[in-house]
Each structure stands twice: as structure tokens, then as C-alpha cells.
Design an enzyme around this catalytic site. Structure first.
Site, mmCIF file in Angstrom:
data_model
loop_
_atom_site.group_PDB
_atom_site.id
_atom_site.type_symbol
_atom_site.label_atom_id
_atom_site.label_comp_id
_atom_site.label_asym_id
_atom_site.label_seq_id
_atom_site.Cartn_x
_atom_site.Cartn_y
_atom_site.Cartn_z
ATOM 1 N N SER A 34 0.869 -1.188 0.000
ATOM 2 C CA SER A 34 0.000 0.000 0.000
ATOM 3 C C SER A 34 0.899 1.229 0.000
ATOM 4 O O SER A 34 2.098 1.129 0.251
ATOM 5 C CB SER A 34 -0.867 0.024 1.256
ATOM 6 O OG SER A 34 -0.120 0.513 2.360
ATOM 7 N N ASP A 35 0.317 2.394 -0.269
ATOM 8 C CA ASP A 35 1.096 3.593 -0.018
ATOM 9 C C ASP A 35 0.959 3.914 1.475
ATOM 10 O O ASP A 35 0.162 3.318 2.189
ATOM 11 C CB ASP A 35 0.655 4.757 -0.908
ATOM 12 C CG ASP A 35 1.788 5.778 -1.085
ATOM 13 O OD1 ASP A 35 2.747 5.736 -0.291
ATOM 14 O OD2 ASP A 35 1.715 6.610 -1.997
ATOM 15 N N TRP A 36 1.737 4.866 1.924
ATOM 16 C CA TRP A 36 1.842 5.158 3.356
ATOM 17 C C TRP A 36 0.454 5.414 3.969
ATOM 18 O O TRP A 36 -0.181 6.439 3.689
ATOM 19 C CB TRP A 36 2.731 6.381 3.558
ATOM 20 C CG TRP A 36 3.009 6.723 4.977
ATOM 21 C CD1 TRP A 36 2.106 7.150 5.912
ATOM 22 C CD2 TRP A 36 4.277 6.678 5.643
ATOM 23 N NE1 TRP A 36 2.728 7.373 7.106
ATOM 24 C CE2 TRP A 36 4.063 7.092 6.971
ATOM 25 C CE3 TRP A 36 5.571 6.330 5.246
ATOM 26 C CZ2 TRP A 36 5.104 7.176 7.905
ATOM 27 C CZ3 TRP A 36 6.597 6.421 6.173
ATOM 28 C CH2 TRP A 36 6.352 6.828 7.489
#
Ligand code: BGC
Length: 745
Positions: free
Chosen positions: A284-286
Site C-alpha cells: 500500500s502507499d503510506w
């Protein structure tokens, strides 16, 4: 060590099975069969690092939790840990304390070089030099691998068409064809032929998908797009990354058509892992799994975890939602354990390919770390890339400067900065580590060099996570700069954006030179007509005034550690510039998103009446078109010819260097499919060749157009090639071309 024991068991099984893929699968399956649910969730958990891993158990509760979870095998990977010492200490915690001793991945945003920063990716893309771009990524990988990092969150392969968006600096620009070639080159550069080579690291194609189409260029904003754009513009660079063997993918913060991409099974399961056969893992992104709550898509974090896992987000970066909820979700039957098995198997395979099961400390070599930090080879590579990235936007004969020029003034705060030109995503590089423009010019201008800072552009903290303070009202410094300009033969003004004015979280609604720089330039131009504007910026700018009033403009982006040397070599003609714009520069911010490969409308122009697609106040075209870039020599195009063999067309053109210097020219091939079952753009890049041509010589450049380049994706996502009439355009930019035509079928 447990791993060794495991390995032995598996090698035994492996030797009974056949090839290395089978061995890897057998190893991974065997390991998974021994894992508890907690351990599986742990592999899907990625934490931001902490920098005191070598000390005693940390005091801070959050850090203490992470520390204990690593020991329990509940952390699969970490990011932002910087040195061999720290990485080794954390790896040791995982390998020597956890039940199965599974090594962690160490990820980092190695985006343009590492300790020795290279040009920002948008700048590299302006080189159109795939070999150099691949090499730059390989150097970055070598540097990162030397400090213990084995995974980069690059390349960003998002197409960007809106100059306001700050992250254009991290991509390959507005064009899908160029972006596709560059995506593959970067993946190959980072990963090499063998991931287990301690000089290569796992790459990550991001942000899947369409993050670059944030509405109004505002970071993290909604994206909304039709299928034709998604299939034809956005997805091809991602698919090229898969074809190049990219080990991992990252999804994004955005939604498309109402679905946050992090929770979109269609993108991640059907397209990426299904149709494209991607066998790596998706991170995932942050915090993006948790952000599905803020998107009003998930009721709470637990639901977000369920949606994310089921959609195919294999690893949770810093949202803490998998570690907190996934086990329970499996026990409740909301997420099948097979979903975890699939995710974990993908993650373990990447660890296997990196060689971490053979040696968890493979990337931890302190001697190498020391030598790479000062590597002359990497510096030379960064300088080469920097020179190739520079684009000469305008030149009314002022450039190149003569080496005997004595009375040359240098003006601008950026000229003296050893930090700004490092760019934005350069978390591995130290502040003040670049060769400034002033330092680069010094050997040419010697003690005669006269410098004035001029107007202050920024003040205060220069930091990755902080908004930069831009001076909008204090005119101090302008008078001194004007005085110096008046008494000089030539004035080099270094102006533009600070490195921390583009990048993540750095959209701008006004894309003119920031602060009072234009005001100062106006006054300088009033007293001296020999002005050279050296620009540093991370996105296309509105340069309408500058273009109309300044005789020479050099686009140098942010060139990294070797900035000053590269710029000086170009200013003084030691290097003949050959860069070409990977994004259109608009005349006005109101034109964006502006890109060369637009669709035609039903109302083309110009017409006598107002009823055609246009603005009343500016032309439709950009100021500097896509592909534009001048040289100190001149290239003439002639003799376009097209030959046909079945459905394969060979296009050739003669390019003559009619000037006095040798140089490299990027010969660009565009086509227009004149009618199709899905409307096609007015032109599309379908080939380019960077050729070296000696002064006075002519080269014939050939391109092949066939079904791989003449087709497009229909709205079902199927690539089709249709018969019909095509136009062909070949030239040194997307506007000034030699034209021809052919009919397919
Ligand atoms: C960015 C990613 C980056 C990640 C880790 C996020 O904010 O969008 O591109 O890789 O942080 O630093």
C-alpha cells in the site's frame, strides 16, 4: 540458524523437483505451512524505521512495540532505515529472535541516486537516453544496496499532464510511450539480471494507478477518468514494468471512479495479478489502507483492512490495520486464510529472490558502505546524467559563453545553494552536498566571478516534510543585483523553484517563477540585454514573460550532486545540450492539463466565428512543446519516406547536422490514426532514436511501425489494431515535423 535448517529441508525437496522457480515455490510453500496466523499477518506488515535500533530497548512506546513485534516475527519489512549498522541490528532482531527467523525487507525511497543524488527523474527523462537512465538506476541501486537497503519505492511510472502537480518531478512526464520505455529501463537498472546480486535491489512500480491525474493537480485529490484514458494512457507503463520483471508494486492515495485504488480488486487482482500475470507483491502507499476510512469508503480501520486484503493489497505500509485486525478478520471468516497465504507467498518470493534466505545480511557491508559514499564512478555517472538532462529552451546567440568571457555576473539565491538543486526525493543525500552553480562556474570565471544573491527566494527551514517559506514582499537585494547586471557584459541569472517546491505534497496553483524572481528579472533585463536564465525546477513553468524578454533560457531542473559542473559545462559549450522536454510547458496555468497528444474536438479551428474549441485570451498550444530542446548546432530534416511490407511500415528520414558542432539529436516519430472505433489523439509518439551526428554530416534514421505500435486499447481493455489511414510525423520535437502518410489494410 532456523533459516538454515529450513533451507536445508527445502533444498532437499527442491533438488527433487526441477528448476529454480519450482525450488523457490517449494521453499516458500514449506515455510508458509509452518507459519501461524500471526506470523502471516506479520509478513504483511511494513513499518517506518526507527533510528536507535543499535541501542537498548527503546523507551518510546510505539518504538518499543515495533521492536517487540520484530522479535516476534510480526514485521515483514521496514522503511527509512538508513545505515548498515541500523539495518543489521534490526535484521538481527528479526532473524535471531523470531520463531522462524524470516529476514525483513528494508525499503527506502531511492528515487534519484541515494547518497550521491542524481538528477530528478523528470530531468533524466529529458535525456531520452534509455541507456543512461538504466545506468543511473543501477548506480542508485548500488549505492542503496551498499547501505543495507534491498528494496526501492521506485520507479514512479505515473503519467502526469498537469504542471501544477508537484510529483511530476518523480515521473517520466506526460507521454505514455516515453514513460513505458523509461519504466522498463529503470526497473532493469535497479534490478539488473539477478536480484540476489548484492549490487541490485527490488524495484517498485507506483502508484497503481492514475495517481498522476489528481484533479486540478492538487496532491492526493480524486482522480476520475474514462476507460480509454486508463487503458491507453495510464496502464501501459505499469504493464511495461511487469514485463521488465519488477518485483513489487505500490498502489496509491487516490480513488478512481469512486473506488480507492488501494481497495480495488479489479485493478490489483483482475488486471495486475490476473491479466498481466504479476507474481510479485503489492504494497500500500503510506497509510493508504487506513485512509479508505477518510475516503468514506470503509466504515472503520477493521473494514479498511478487510477491503485492502481482499482487494490484493499484500502489505500494509504504516496504517497498522493489518497487524491490528487481519487475524481477527480471518477468524471471523471475513478474509480467507488463502488470501493471506497468497500475499505472504508473494512477499517471501521477493525475499527469496533477493537472496535474503541464504544471507539475511547480504546487503550489510560496512566497507562497501564507506567506499560507495565517495565513489568517483557514481559521481561521474551523476555528472553524465546531469549533462544529458539539460534542455536548451531558447538561445538567441548568447550561448555558449566564450571561455575568455571575463565580465560575467552571476545572480540568484539558488546559484549558491548546495541543497536546493538536490531536488526533493533525496532522503539519502546530505544537505549541502551538491556542487552549486557558483562552484561549477568558478573554474571558468575564476576570481573575476561576481556574484549577487539578489532577491531572497526562500528563508527558514529547508526540509522534506515542511512547507518552504517563499518571500513574496521583501525586495532587498534587487538593487544590488541590478547594479551588478548593469556593469557586466553577460548576466547569468539562476532562478526557479527550490528543490522543496516540487515533490510529494507540493502542488502549486501559480506556476510562474516563485516569489519576486520575475520582478527582479524584469529590472535586470532593463539594464542588460545579455541575460542567460538558468532555470531549476521540478515541473513545467509558465515562462511566457521570460521567453519574450530573455535571449537565452536553459532548463536544468534539479540535477543533483553534480549540478554546478554540468551546468557550467553546458553554459561554456563543453557539452552540447541535447535534452528534450518530456512535458509541454504551458503559456498560462489556465491551460493545464496541457499535453501534446490531445484528442481533436468536433470543433477544430481557427474559425471566423467564436464557435470553435479555443480560449479567447491565449492560443491552445504550449509555449514550448513536448519534445522541444535546442542545441548549439542545427539539425535539418529531409527526405521522409515510407515503405510497406504487409502491415509493417518502415519510415526513414535524413537528419543533417548543418551547424558547426557535433551533437546528439533525439529524432522523434509520431503517428496519427485518422479514424478508429475509439477516437485517437491528434498525434502519438511511437518511436525515438537518439543519434550522434558530426557537424556537416547526415544520418538516415529508420523506424518500424507495425501491429505493436499501430494499435490501441478499446474500452474493454483489449489491444486491437484496425485498418485505416495513418499520418506520420518525424522531427526534433512534436510540432516541427516532416510529414507522410500510409494506409493499413
Ligand atoms: C509516497 C510514496 C513513498 C512512500 C514511502 C508516500 O507518501 O506517496 O511514493 O514511496 O511515501 O516513503
Amino acid at each position: 540458524m532456523k533459516i538454515k535448517y529450513l533451507l536445508a529441508t527445502v533444498l532437499l525437496i527442491g533438488s527433487l523437483i526441477g528448476n529454480s522457480q519450482d525450488k523457490r515455490s517449494a521453499f516458500v510453500d514449506n515455510l508458509i505451512s509452518q507459519m501461524t496466523l500471526e506470523e502471516k499477518v506479520g509478513q504483511m506488515n511494513l513499518y517506518n524505521g526507527f533510528f536507535d535500533a543499535t541501542g537498548p530497548v527503546p523507551d518510546n512506546q510505539d518504538t518499543k512495540n515495533k521492536y517487540n513485534q520484530i522479535k516476534n516475527g510480526e514485521v515483514g519489512a521496514m522503511l527509512n532505515v538508513k545505515t548498515v549498522k541500523e539495518i543489521k541490528a534490526l535484521q538481527q532482531l528479526a532473524v535471531e529472535n523470531s520463531r522462524l527467523g524470516i529476514p525483513m525487507l528494508f525499503g527506502f525511497d531511492v528515487i534519484h541516486g541515494h547518497k550521491i543524488s542524481g538528477p530528478i527523474p523528470l530531468a533524466e527523462s529529458a535525456s531520452w537516453d534509455l541507456e543512461a537512465i538504466e545506468k543511473a538506476a543501477a548506480y542508485a541501486a548500488m549505492e542503496a544496496a551498499a547501505v543495507g537497503i534491498n528494496w526501492t519505492f521506485a520507479p514512479m511510472v505515473d503519467i502526469g499532464r498537469d504542471a501544477r502537480w508537484g510529483r511530476n518531478m518523480e515521473g517520466a512526464g506526460e507521454d505514455t510511450y516515453l514513460g513505458t520505455k523509461i519504466a522498463a529501463a529503470r526497473v532493469k537498472g535497479f534490478q539488473g539480471d539477478d536480484l540476489s546480486d548484492p549490487n541490485t535491489i527490488a524495484a517498485c512500480a507506483k502508484h497503481f494507478a492514475a495517481y498522476g491525474f489528481a484533479e486540478a493537480g492538487r496532491e492526493y485529490n480524486t482522480t476520475d477518468m474514462g476507460l480509454s484514458t486508463l487503458y491507453n494512457v495510464i496502464l501501459p507503463p505499469f504493464q511495461a514494468a511487469v514485463d521488465a520483471g519488477v518485483a513489487t508494486f505500490m498502489n496509491g492515495f487516490n480513488e478512481i471512479n469512486g473506488i480507492p485504488v488501494t481497495g480495488d480488486p479489479w485493478l490489483q487482482r483482475d488486471i495486475l495479478k490476473g491479466q498481466w500475470g504479476f507474481d510479485g507483491f503489492v504494497v500500500s502507499d503510506w497509510g493508504s489502507i487506513g485512509e479508505m476510512v477518510a475516503h468514506s469508503y470503509a466504515k472503520d480501520n477493521k473494514t479498511a483492512a478487510k477491503i485492502g486484503a481482499n482487494a490484493g493489497s499484500d502489505m500494509d505500509m504504516e496504517a497498522y490495520v493489518y497487524i491490528n485486525h487481519l487475524k481477527e478478520l480471518v477468524e471471523e471468516g471475513e478474509v480467507k486464510e488463502s488470501v493471506l497465504d497468497d500475499a505472504v507467498s508473494r512477499i517471501l518470493k521477493v525475499k527469496y529472490d533477493l537472496g535474503l534466505f541464504d544471507d539475511p545480511y547480504l546487503y550489510c557491508d560496512e566497507e562497501k558502505e564507506k567506499s560507495m559514499a565517495v565513489s568517483q564512478e557514481v559521481k561521474d555517472g551523476a555528472l553524465d546524467m546531469a549533462k544529458k538532462s539539460i534542455v536548451l529552451l531558447k538561445n538567441d546567440g548568447v550561448l555558449p559563453l566564450s571561455k575568455t568571457s571575463k565580465n560575467v555576473a552571476v545572480i540568484g539565491q539558488i546559484a549558491a545553494s548546495k541543497t536546493s538543486v538536490l531536488g526533493s526525493w533525496r532522503l539519502g543525500a546530505d544537505d549541502n552536498s551538491a556542487v552549486s552553480v557558483l562552484e561549477g562556474l568558478k573554474p571558468y570565471l575564476g576570481d573575476n566571478m561576481k556574484y549577487e544573491r539578489g532577491v531572497e527566494v526562500w528563508s527558514g527551514t529547508e526540509a522534506f516534510a515542511q512547507e518552504l517559506k517563499i518571500n513574496e514582499d521583501n525586495t532587498d537585494g534587487i538593487d544590488e543585483a541590478v547594479k551588478l547586471a548593469k556593469s557586466s557584459d553577460v548576466v547569468i541569472v539562476v532562478a526557479g523553484e527550490h528543490g522543496y517546491q516540487s515533490g510529494e505534497g507540493r502542488s502549486r496553483a501559480d506556476i510562474r517563477l516563485p516569489g519576486l524572481q520575475r520582478k527582479m528579472l524584469k529590472k535586470i533585463c532593463a539594464v542588460n540585454s545579455n541575460v542567460v536564465l538558468v532555470l531549476t525546477n521540478g515541473r513545467p513553468l509558465d515562462l511566457s514573460w521570460e521567453d519574450a524578454n530573455i535571449p537565452a533560457i536553459l532548463e536544468t531542473w534539479q540535477l543533483g550532486a553534480m549540478s554546478g559542473h554540468a551546468i557550467a559545462e553546458v553554459l561554456f559549450g563543453e557539452h552540447n545540450p541535447s535534452g528534450k522536454l518530456p512535458m509541454t510547458f504551458p503559456r498560462e496555468v489556465g491551460q493545464v492539463p496541457l499535453y501534446y497528444n490531445q484528442k481533436s474536438t468536433g470543433r477544430g479551428g481557427a474559425k471566423d466565428m467564436v464557435f470553435w474549441s479555443h480560449y479567447s485570451d491565449v492560443p491552445n498550444t504550449g509555449l514550448y512543446p513536448f519534445g522541444h530542446g535546442l542545441s548549439y548546432t542545427k539539425y535539418d530534416y529531409s527526405g521522409l519516406s515510407i515503405t510497406q511490407q504487409g502491415n509493417t511500415f518502415t519510415v526513414s528520414v535524413n537528419v543533417t547536422n548543418s551547424g558547426k558542432r557535433d551533437g546528439h539529436e533525439v529524432v522523434q516519430l509520431y503517428i496519427r490514426d485518422k479514424y478508429a472505433s475509439v477516437t485517437r489523439p491528434i498525434k502519438e509518439l511511437k518511436g525515438f532514436e537518439k543519434v550522434f551526428i558530426k557537424a556537416g554530416e547526415t544520418q538516415t534514421v529508420q523506424f518500424t511501425l507495425d501491429d505493436t505500435t499501430l494499435g490501441f486499447y478499446n474500452n474493454q481493455g483489449t489491444y486491437i489494431v484496425e485498418d485505416g489511414d495513418f499520418e506520420v510525423m518525424v522531427g526534433g520535437d512534436s510540432v516541427n515535423t516532416q510529414n507522410g502518410a500510409f494506409t493499413r489494410g
